[in-house]
Design a protein around this motif. Structure first.
Motif, PDB file in Angstrom:
ATOM      1  N   GLY A  21       0.476  -0.764   0.113  1.00  0.00           N
ATOM      2  CA  GLY A  21      -0.310   0.428   0.162  1.00  0.00           C
ATOM      3  C   GLY A  21       1.093   1.356   0.022  1.00  0.00           C
ATOM      4  N   LYS A  22       1.635   1.999  -0.760  1.00  0.00           N
ATOM      5  CA  LYS A  22       2.556   2.776  -1.331  1.00  0.00           C
ATOM      6  C   LYS A  22       1.548   4.523  -1.142  1.00  0.00           C
ATOM      7  N   LYS A  23       0.166   4.228  -1.890  1.00  0.00           N
ATOM      8  CA  LYS A  23      -0.317   5.836  -1.917  1.00  0.00           C
ATOM      9  C   LYS A  23      -1.455   5.688  -1.561  1.00  0.00           C
ATOM     10  N   SER A  24      -2.464   6.307  -0.399  1.00  0.00           N
ATOM     11  CA  SER A  24      -3.735   6.097  -0.600  1.00  0.00           C
ATOM     12  C   SER A  24      -4.533   7.230  -0.600  1.00  0.00           C
ATOM     13  N   HIS A  25      -5.395   8.217  -1.378  1.00  0.00           N
ATOM     14  CA  HIS A  25      -5.994   9.204  -1.143  1.00  0.00           C
ATOM     15  C   HIS A  25      -7.561   8.897  -1.187  1.00  0.00           C
ATOM     16  N   VAL A  26      -7.795   9.438  -0.823  1.00  0.00           N
ATOM     17  CA  VAL A  26      -9.465   8.540  -0.520  1.00  0.00           C
ATOM     18  C   VAL A  26     -10.645  10.315   0.071  1.00  0.00           C
ATOM     19  N   GLU A  27     -11.321  10.772  -0.713  1.00  0.00           N
ATOM     20  CA  GLU A  27     -11.920  11.775   0.339  1.00  0.00           C
ATOM     21  C   GLU A  27     -13.551  11.598  -0.648  1.00  0.00           C
ATOM     22  N   VAL A  28     -14.414  11.366   0.728  1.00  0.00           N
ATOM     23  CA  VAL A  28     -16.062  12.360   0.231  1.00  0.00           C
ATOM     24  C   VAL A  28     -16.460  13.009   0.746  1.00  0.00           C
ATOM     25  N   ILE A  29     -17.124  14.339  -0.520  1.00  0.00           N
ATOM     26  CA  ILE A  29     -17.567  15.438   0.346  1.00  0.00           C
ATOM     27  C   ILE A  29     -18.610  15.497  -0.087  1.00  0.00           C
ATOM     28  N   THR A  30     -20.171  15.773   0.640  1.00  0.00           N
ATOM     29  CA  THR A  30     -20.710  15.850   0.713  1.00  0.00           C
ATOM     30  C   THR A  30     -21.809  17.207   1.305  1.00  0.00           C
ATOM     31  N   PHE A  31     -23.038  17.196   0.274  1.00  0.00           N
ATOM     32  CA  PHE A  31     -23.644  18.624   0.179  1.00  0.00           C
ATOM     33  C   PHE A  31     -24.618  18.745   1.110  1.00  0.00           C
ATOM     34  N   GLN A  32     -25.754  18.928   2.386  1.00  0.00           N
ATOM     35  CA  GLN A  32     -26.784  18.154   2.392  1.00  0.00           C
ATOM     36  C   GLN A  32     -27.601  19.242   2.741  1.00  0.00           C
ATOM     37  N   PRO A  33     -28.904  19.496   2.110  1.00  0.00           N
ATOM     38  CA  PRO A  33     -29.628  20.268   1.815  1.00  0.00           C
ATOM     39  C   PRO A  33     -30.492  20.130   3.404  1.00  0.00           C
ATOM     40  N   THR A  34     -31.232  21.117   4.245  1.00  0.00           N
ATOM     41  CA  THR A  34     -32.323  20.211   5.078  1.00  0.00           C
ATOM     42  C   THR A  34     -32.973  21.142   5.814  1.00  0.00           C
ATOM     43  N   VAL A  35     -33.843  20.561   6.110  1.00  0.00           N
ATOM     44  CA  VAL A  35     -35.084  21.223   7.316  1.00  0.00           C
ATOM     45  C   VAL A  35     -35.941  20.825   8.625  1.00  0.00           C
ATOM     46  N   SER A  36     -36.286  21.374   9.057  1.00  0.00           N
ATOM     47  CA  SER A  36     -36.523  20.803  10.190  1.00  0.00           C
ATOM     48  C   SER A  36     -37.631  22.130  10.394  1.00  0.00           C
ATOM     49  N   TYR A  37     -37.765  20.784  11.427  1.00  0.00           N
ATOM     50  CA  TYR A  37     -39.461  21.263  12.401  1.00  0.00           C
ATOM     51  C   TYR A  37     -40.033  21.400  13.857  1.00  0.00           C
ATOM     52  N   ALA A  38     -40.047  22.572  14.654  1.00  0.00           N
ATOM     53  CA  ALA A  38     -40.415  22.602  16.293  1.00  0.00           C
ATOM     54  C   ALA A  38     -41.618  22.305  16.046  1.00  0.00           C
ATOM     55  N   PHE A  39     -42.173  21.071  16.846  1.00  0.00           N
ATOM     56  CA  PHE A  39     -43.924  21.035  17.109  1.00  0.00           C
ATOM     57  C   PHE A  39     -44.373  22.041  18.449  1.00  0.00           C
ATOM     58  N   ASN A  40     -43.093  22.050  19.347  1.00  0.00           N
ATOM     59  CA  ASN A  40     -43.462  23.924  20.076  1.00  0.00           C
ATOM     60  C   ASN A  40     -42.004  23.022  20.754  1.00  0.00           C
ATOM     61  N   ASP A  41     -42.239  24.054  22.231  1.00  0.00           N
ATOM     62  CA  ASP A  41     -40.786  24.648  22.327  1.00  0.00           C
ATOM     63  C   ASP A  41     -39.799  23.387  23.217  1.00  0.00           C
ATOM     64  N   LYS A  42     -40.397  22.335  23.136  1.00  0.00           N
ATOM     65  CA  LYS A  42     -39.657  21.137  23.690  1.00  0.00           C
ATOM     66  C   LYS A  42     -39.461  19.668  22.373  1.00  0.00           C
ATOM     67  N   VAL A  43     -40.277  19.797  21.032  1.00  0.00           N
ATOM     68  CA  VAL A  43     -39.805  18.812  19.909  1.00  0.00           C
ATOM     69  C   VAL A  43     -39.145  19.242  19.279  1.00  0.00           C
ATOM     70  N   SER A  44     -38.354  19.104  18.413  1.00  0.00           N
ATOM     71  CA  SER A  44     -38.270  19.141  17.121  1.00  0.00           C
ATOM     72  C   SER A  44     -37.589  18.177  16.490  1.00  0.00           C
ATOM     73  N   ILE A  45     -37.520  18.072  14.628  1.00  0.00           N
ATOM     74  CA  ILE A  45     -37.356  17.207  13.702  1.00  0.00           C
ATOM     75  C   ILE A  45     -36.713  18.034  12.989  1.00  0.00           C
ATOM     76  N   GLY A  46     -35.906  17.299  12.428  1.00  0.00           N
ATOM     77  CA  GLY A  46     -34.723  17.777  11.349  1.00  0.00           C
ATOM     78  C   GLY A  46     -34.247  16.092   9.874  1.00  0.00           C
ATOM     79  N   PHE A  47     -34.565  16.957   9.107  1.00  0.00           N
ATOM     80  CA  PHE A  47     -34.100  15.590   7.656  1.00  0.00           C
ATOM     81  C   PHE A  47     -33.304  16.554   6.836  1.00  0.00           C
ATOM     82  N   GLY A  48     -32.324  15.803   5.956  1.00  0.00           N
ATOM     83  CA  GLY A  48     -31.446  16.260   5.376  1.00  0.00           C
ATOM     84  C   GLY A  48     -31.539  15.289   4.113  1.00  0.00           C
ATOM     85  N   PRO A  49     -31.384  15.728   3.300  1.00  0.00           N
ATOM     86  CA  PRO A  49     -30.513  14.226   2.252  1.00  0.00           C
ATOM     87  C   PRO A  49     -29.219  14.765   2.475  1.00  0.00           C
TER      88      PRO A  49
END
Length: 420
Positions: free
Chosen positions: A141-169
């Motif tokens: 294994g003389k040389k190894s060069h690997v990378e992952v670049i991620t782009f994530q659009p995201t949305v969240s929703y607060a049901f109230n001041d106690k609980v919130s959820i979020g999701f992003g592909p």
């Protein structure tokens, strides 16, 4: 020759599946500098700035102003290698990991009392090792060069001041370059041959989380980062007189690999007006990596050896745990510290010089400076050390390689958050 080709091709897939230069295998932890200061304890429950897009998308509901967080971390690794090395000669002087940078950037915009949107760009996986032509590990294994670049659009929703959820592909772009030397008999010149493989792919995953304000002073966060299924397509180039007229040719190569899902559970507790405590655990499903199959589109004379190649890996699931604390000195300054432990998914039988890692511990320190309500500058430092690990490999074509690795690393990070 078959084993040489096998190890080089599989090296790409193994590198992709193992990425925490500062987490299990070689997956990267550095997606937040404020989180780095507490050893990434409370990663899914803190929601201190826009980097919560990665840590827990539900945490965007806690950010009441539009904001941008940009930053980066530098990884400075040191490896001491000892032992017999290779029976085919070569040095074992270590320092095969160059200093690397890990960038990140996030944006969050509250739309109303319930909805928030945002996006992030970060590097969840990465690997760089470069032993050089004269190293004892050059055939494995003389040389190894690997990378992952991620782009994530995201949305969240607060049901109230106690609980919130979020999701992003997550849209993940992966690319890798691997190289190994090939020993050549004296009768054919004795000069090392070389194998190089390059490949890339784009694949989709997702990041989902929930944040609960359990009491007035305690938050609990749970984040799930999905598995991502890659099919790398690229070229394998073999240069050696051992394959006669095919030497120097490029062959189409396909590698299928799944980077594992992970679950992060964290707690943030505000002890008083100054002290905040953090704790968290992360489970990663590395056991997905049972074996790796490489498909090579080679001419008929080479098909029996190189058409389909498979190798067992038998990695195991891992746990990482972290604790941390922050102290608010005044309106402008906050100090942070943390300690973490992390398992390695590798096993003694299959460990290679590309990924010579063991279980690790890390201590972290950080600070945040807010000269105004609109701006915060965060800095962090981490020191990581691993248990000694051994690599013990043998091949009829590449000789033997035996070495003990003592790995340490320093991490330095800085970020700027600006609120509109």
């Amino acid at each position: 020759m078959k084993k040489a080709m096998l190890k080089t091709s599989l090296g790409v897939a193994v590198a992709l599946a193992s990425s925490q230069l500062f987490a299990a295998g070689f997956a990267l932890n550095e997606q937040s500098i404020s989180g780095m200061g507490t050893g990434f304890a409370g990663r899914s429950s803190a929601a201190d700035d826009a980097s919560t897009v990665y840590g827990n998308p539900a945490g965007m509901s806690r950010l009441k102003r539009q904001q941008v967080t940009v930053g980066g971390a530098a990884v400075i690794a040191k490896t001491d290698i000892s032992g017999p090395g290779s029976n085919l000669g070569g040095e074992t002087d270590g320092d095969m990991v160059p200093t690397v940078g890990v960038p990140m950037g996030y944006y969050v915009k509250p739309l109303d009392d319930n909805w928030s949107v945002g996006f992030g760009v970060y590097v969840p996986f990465g690997l760089v090792t470069d032993y050089g032509n004269g190293d004892a590990a050059r055939y494995w294994g003389k040389k190894s060069h690997v990378e992952v670049i991620t782009f994530q659009p995201t949305v969240s929703y607060a049901f109230n001041d106690k609980v919130s959820i979020g999701f992003g592909p997550t849209f993940n772009r992966i690319k890798g370059e691997l190289g190994s030397n090939l020993p050549t008999p004296r009768a054919l010149g004795g000069t090392d041959g070389e194998v190089k493989i390059k490949g890339d792919d784009t694949a989709v995953g997702y990041n989902i989380g929930i944040l609960v304000q359990a009491t007035d002073h305690t938050r609990v966060g749970l984040t799930y980062h999905s598995m991502v299924d890659y099919k790398l397509e690229g070229k394998t180039r073999v240069s050696t007189p051992l394959i006669g007229p095919f030497s120097g040719s490029k062959f189409d190569a396909t590698l299928k690999i799944k980077t594992p899902e992970s679950v992060d559970l964290s707690i943030t507790h505000e002890l008083d007006d100054n002290w905040t405590l953090y704790a968290g655990s992360t489970w990663t499903r590395w056991s997905r990596l049972k074996d790796i199959t490489v498909q090579n589109d080679v001419p008929a004379p080479l098909a029996a050896q190189f058409g389909t190649i498979s190798e067992e890996q038998n990695w195991h699931d891992t746990w990482a745990h972290a604790i941390g604390a922050s102290y608010k000195v005044n309106k402008e300054w906050v100090l942070r510290a943390g300690f973490s432990v992390d398992q390695s998914p590798t096993n003694n039988e299959n460990r290679s010089p590309r990924i010579p890692t063991g279980d690790r511990k890390a201590v972290s320190f950080g600070a945040g400076w807010s000269p105004s309500d609109d701006m915060t500058i965060d800095v962090a430092y981490s020191y990581l050390w691993e248990e000694d690990t051994k690599v013990n490999l043998a091949s009829s074509t590449k000789g033997t390689y035996q070495a003990k690795y003592e790995n340490k690393a320093h991490g330095l990070g800085a970020s700027l958050t600006y609120r509109f």
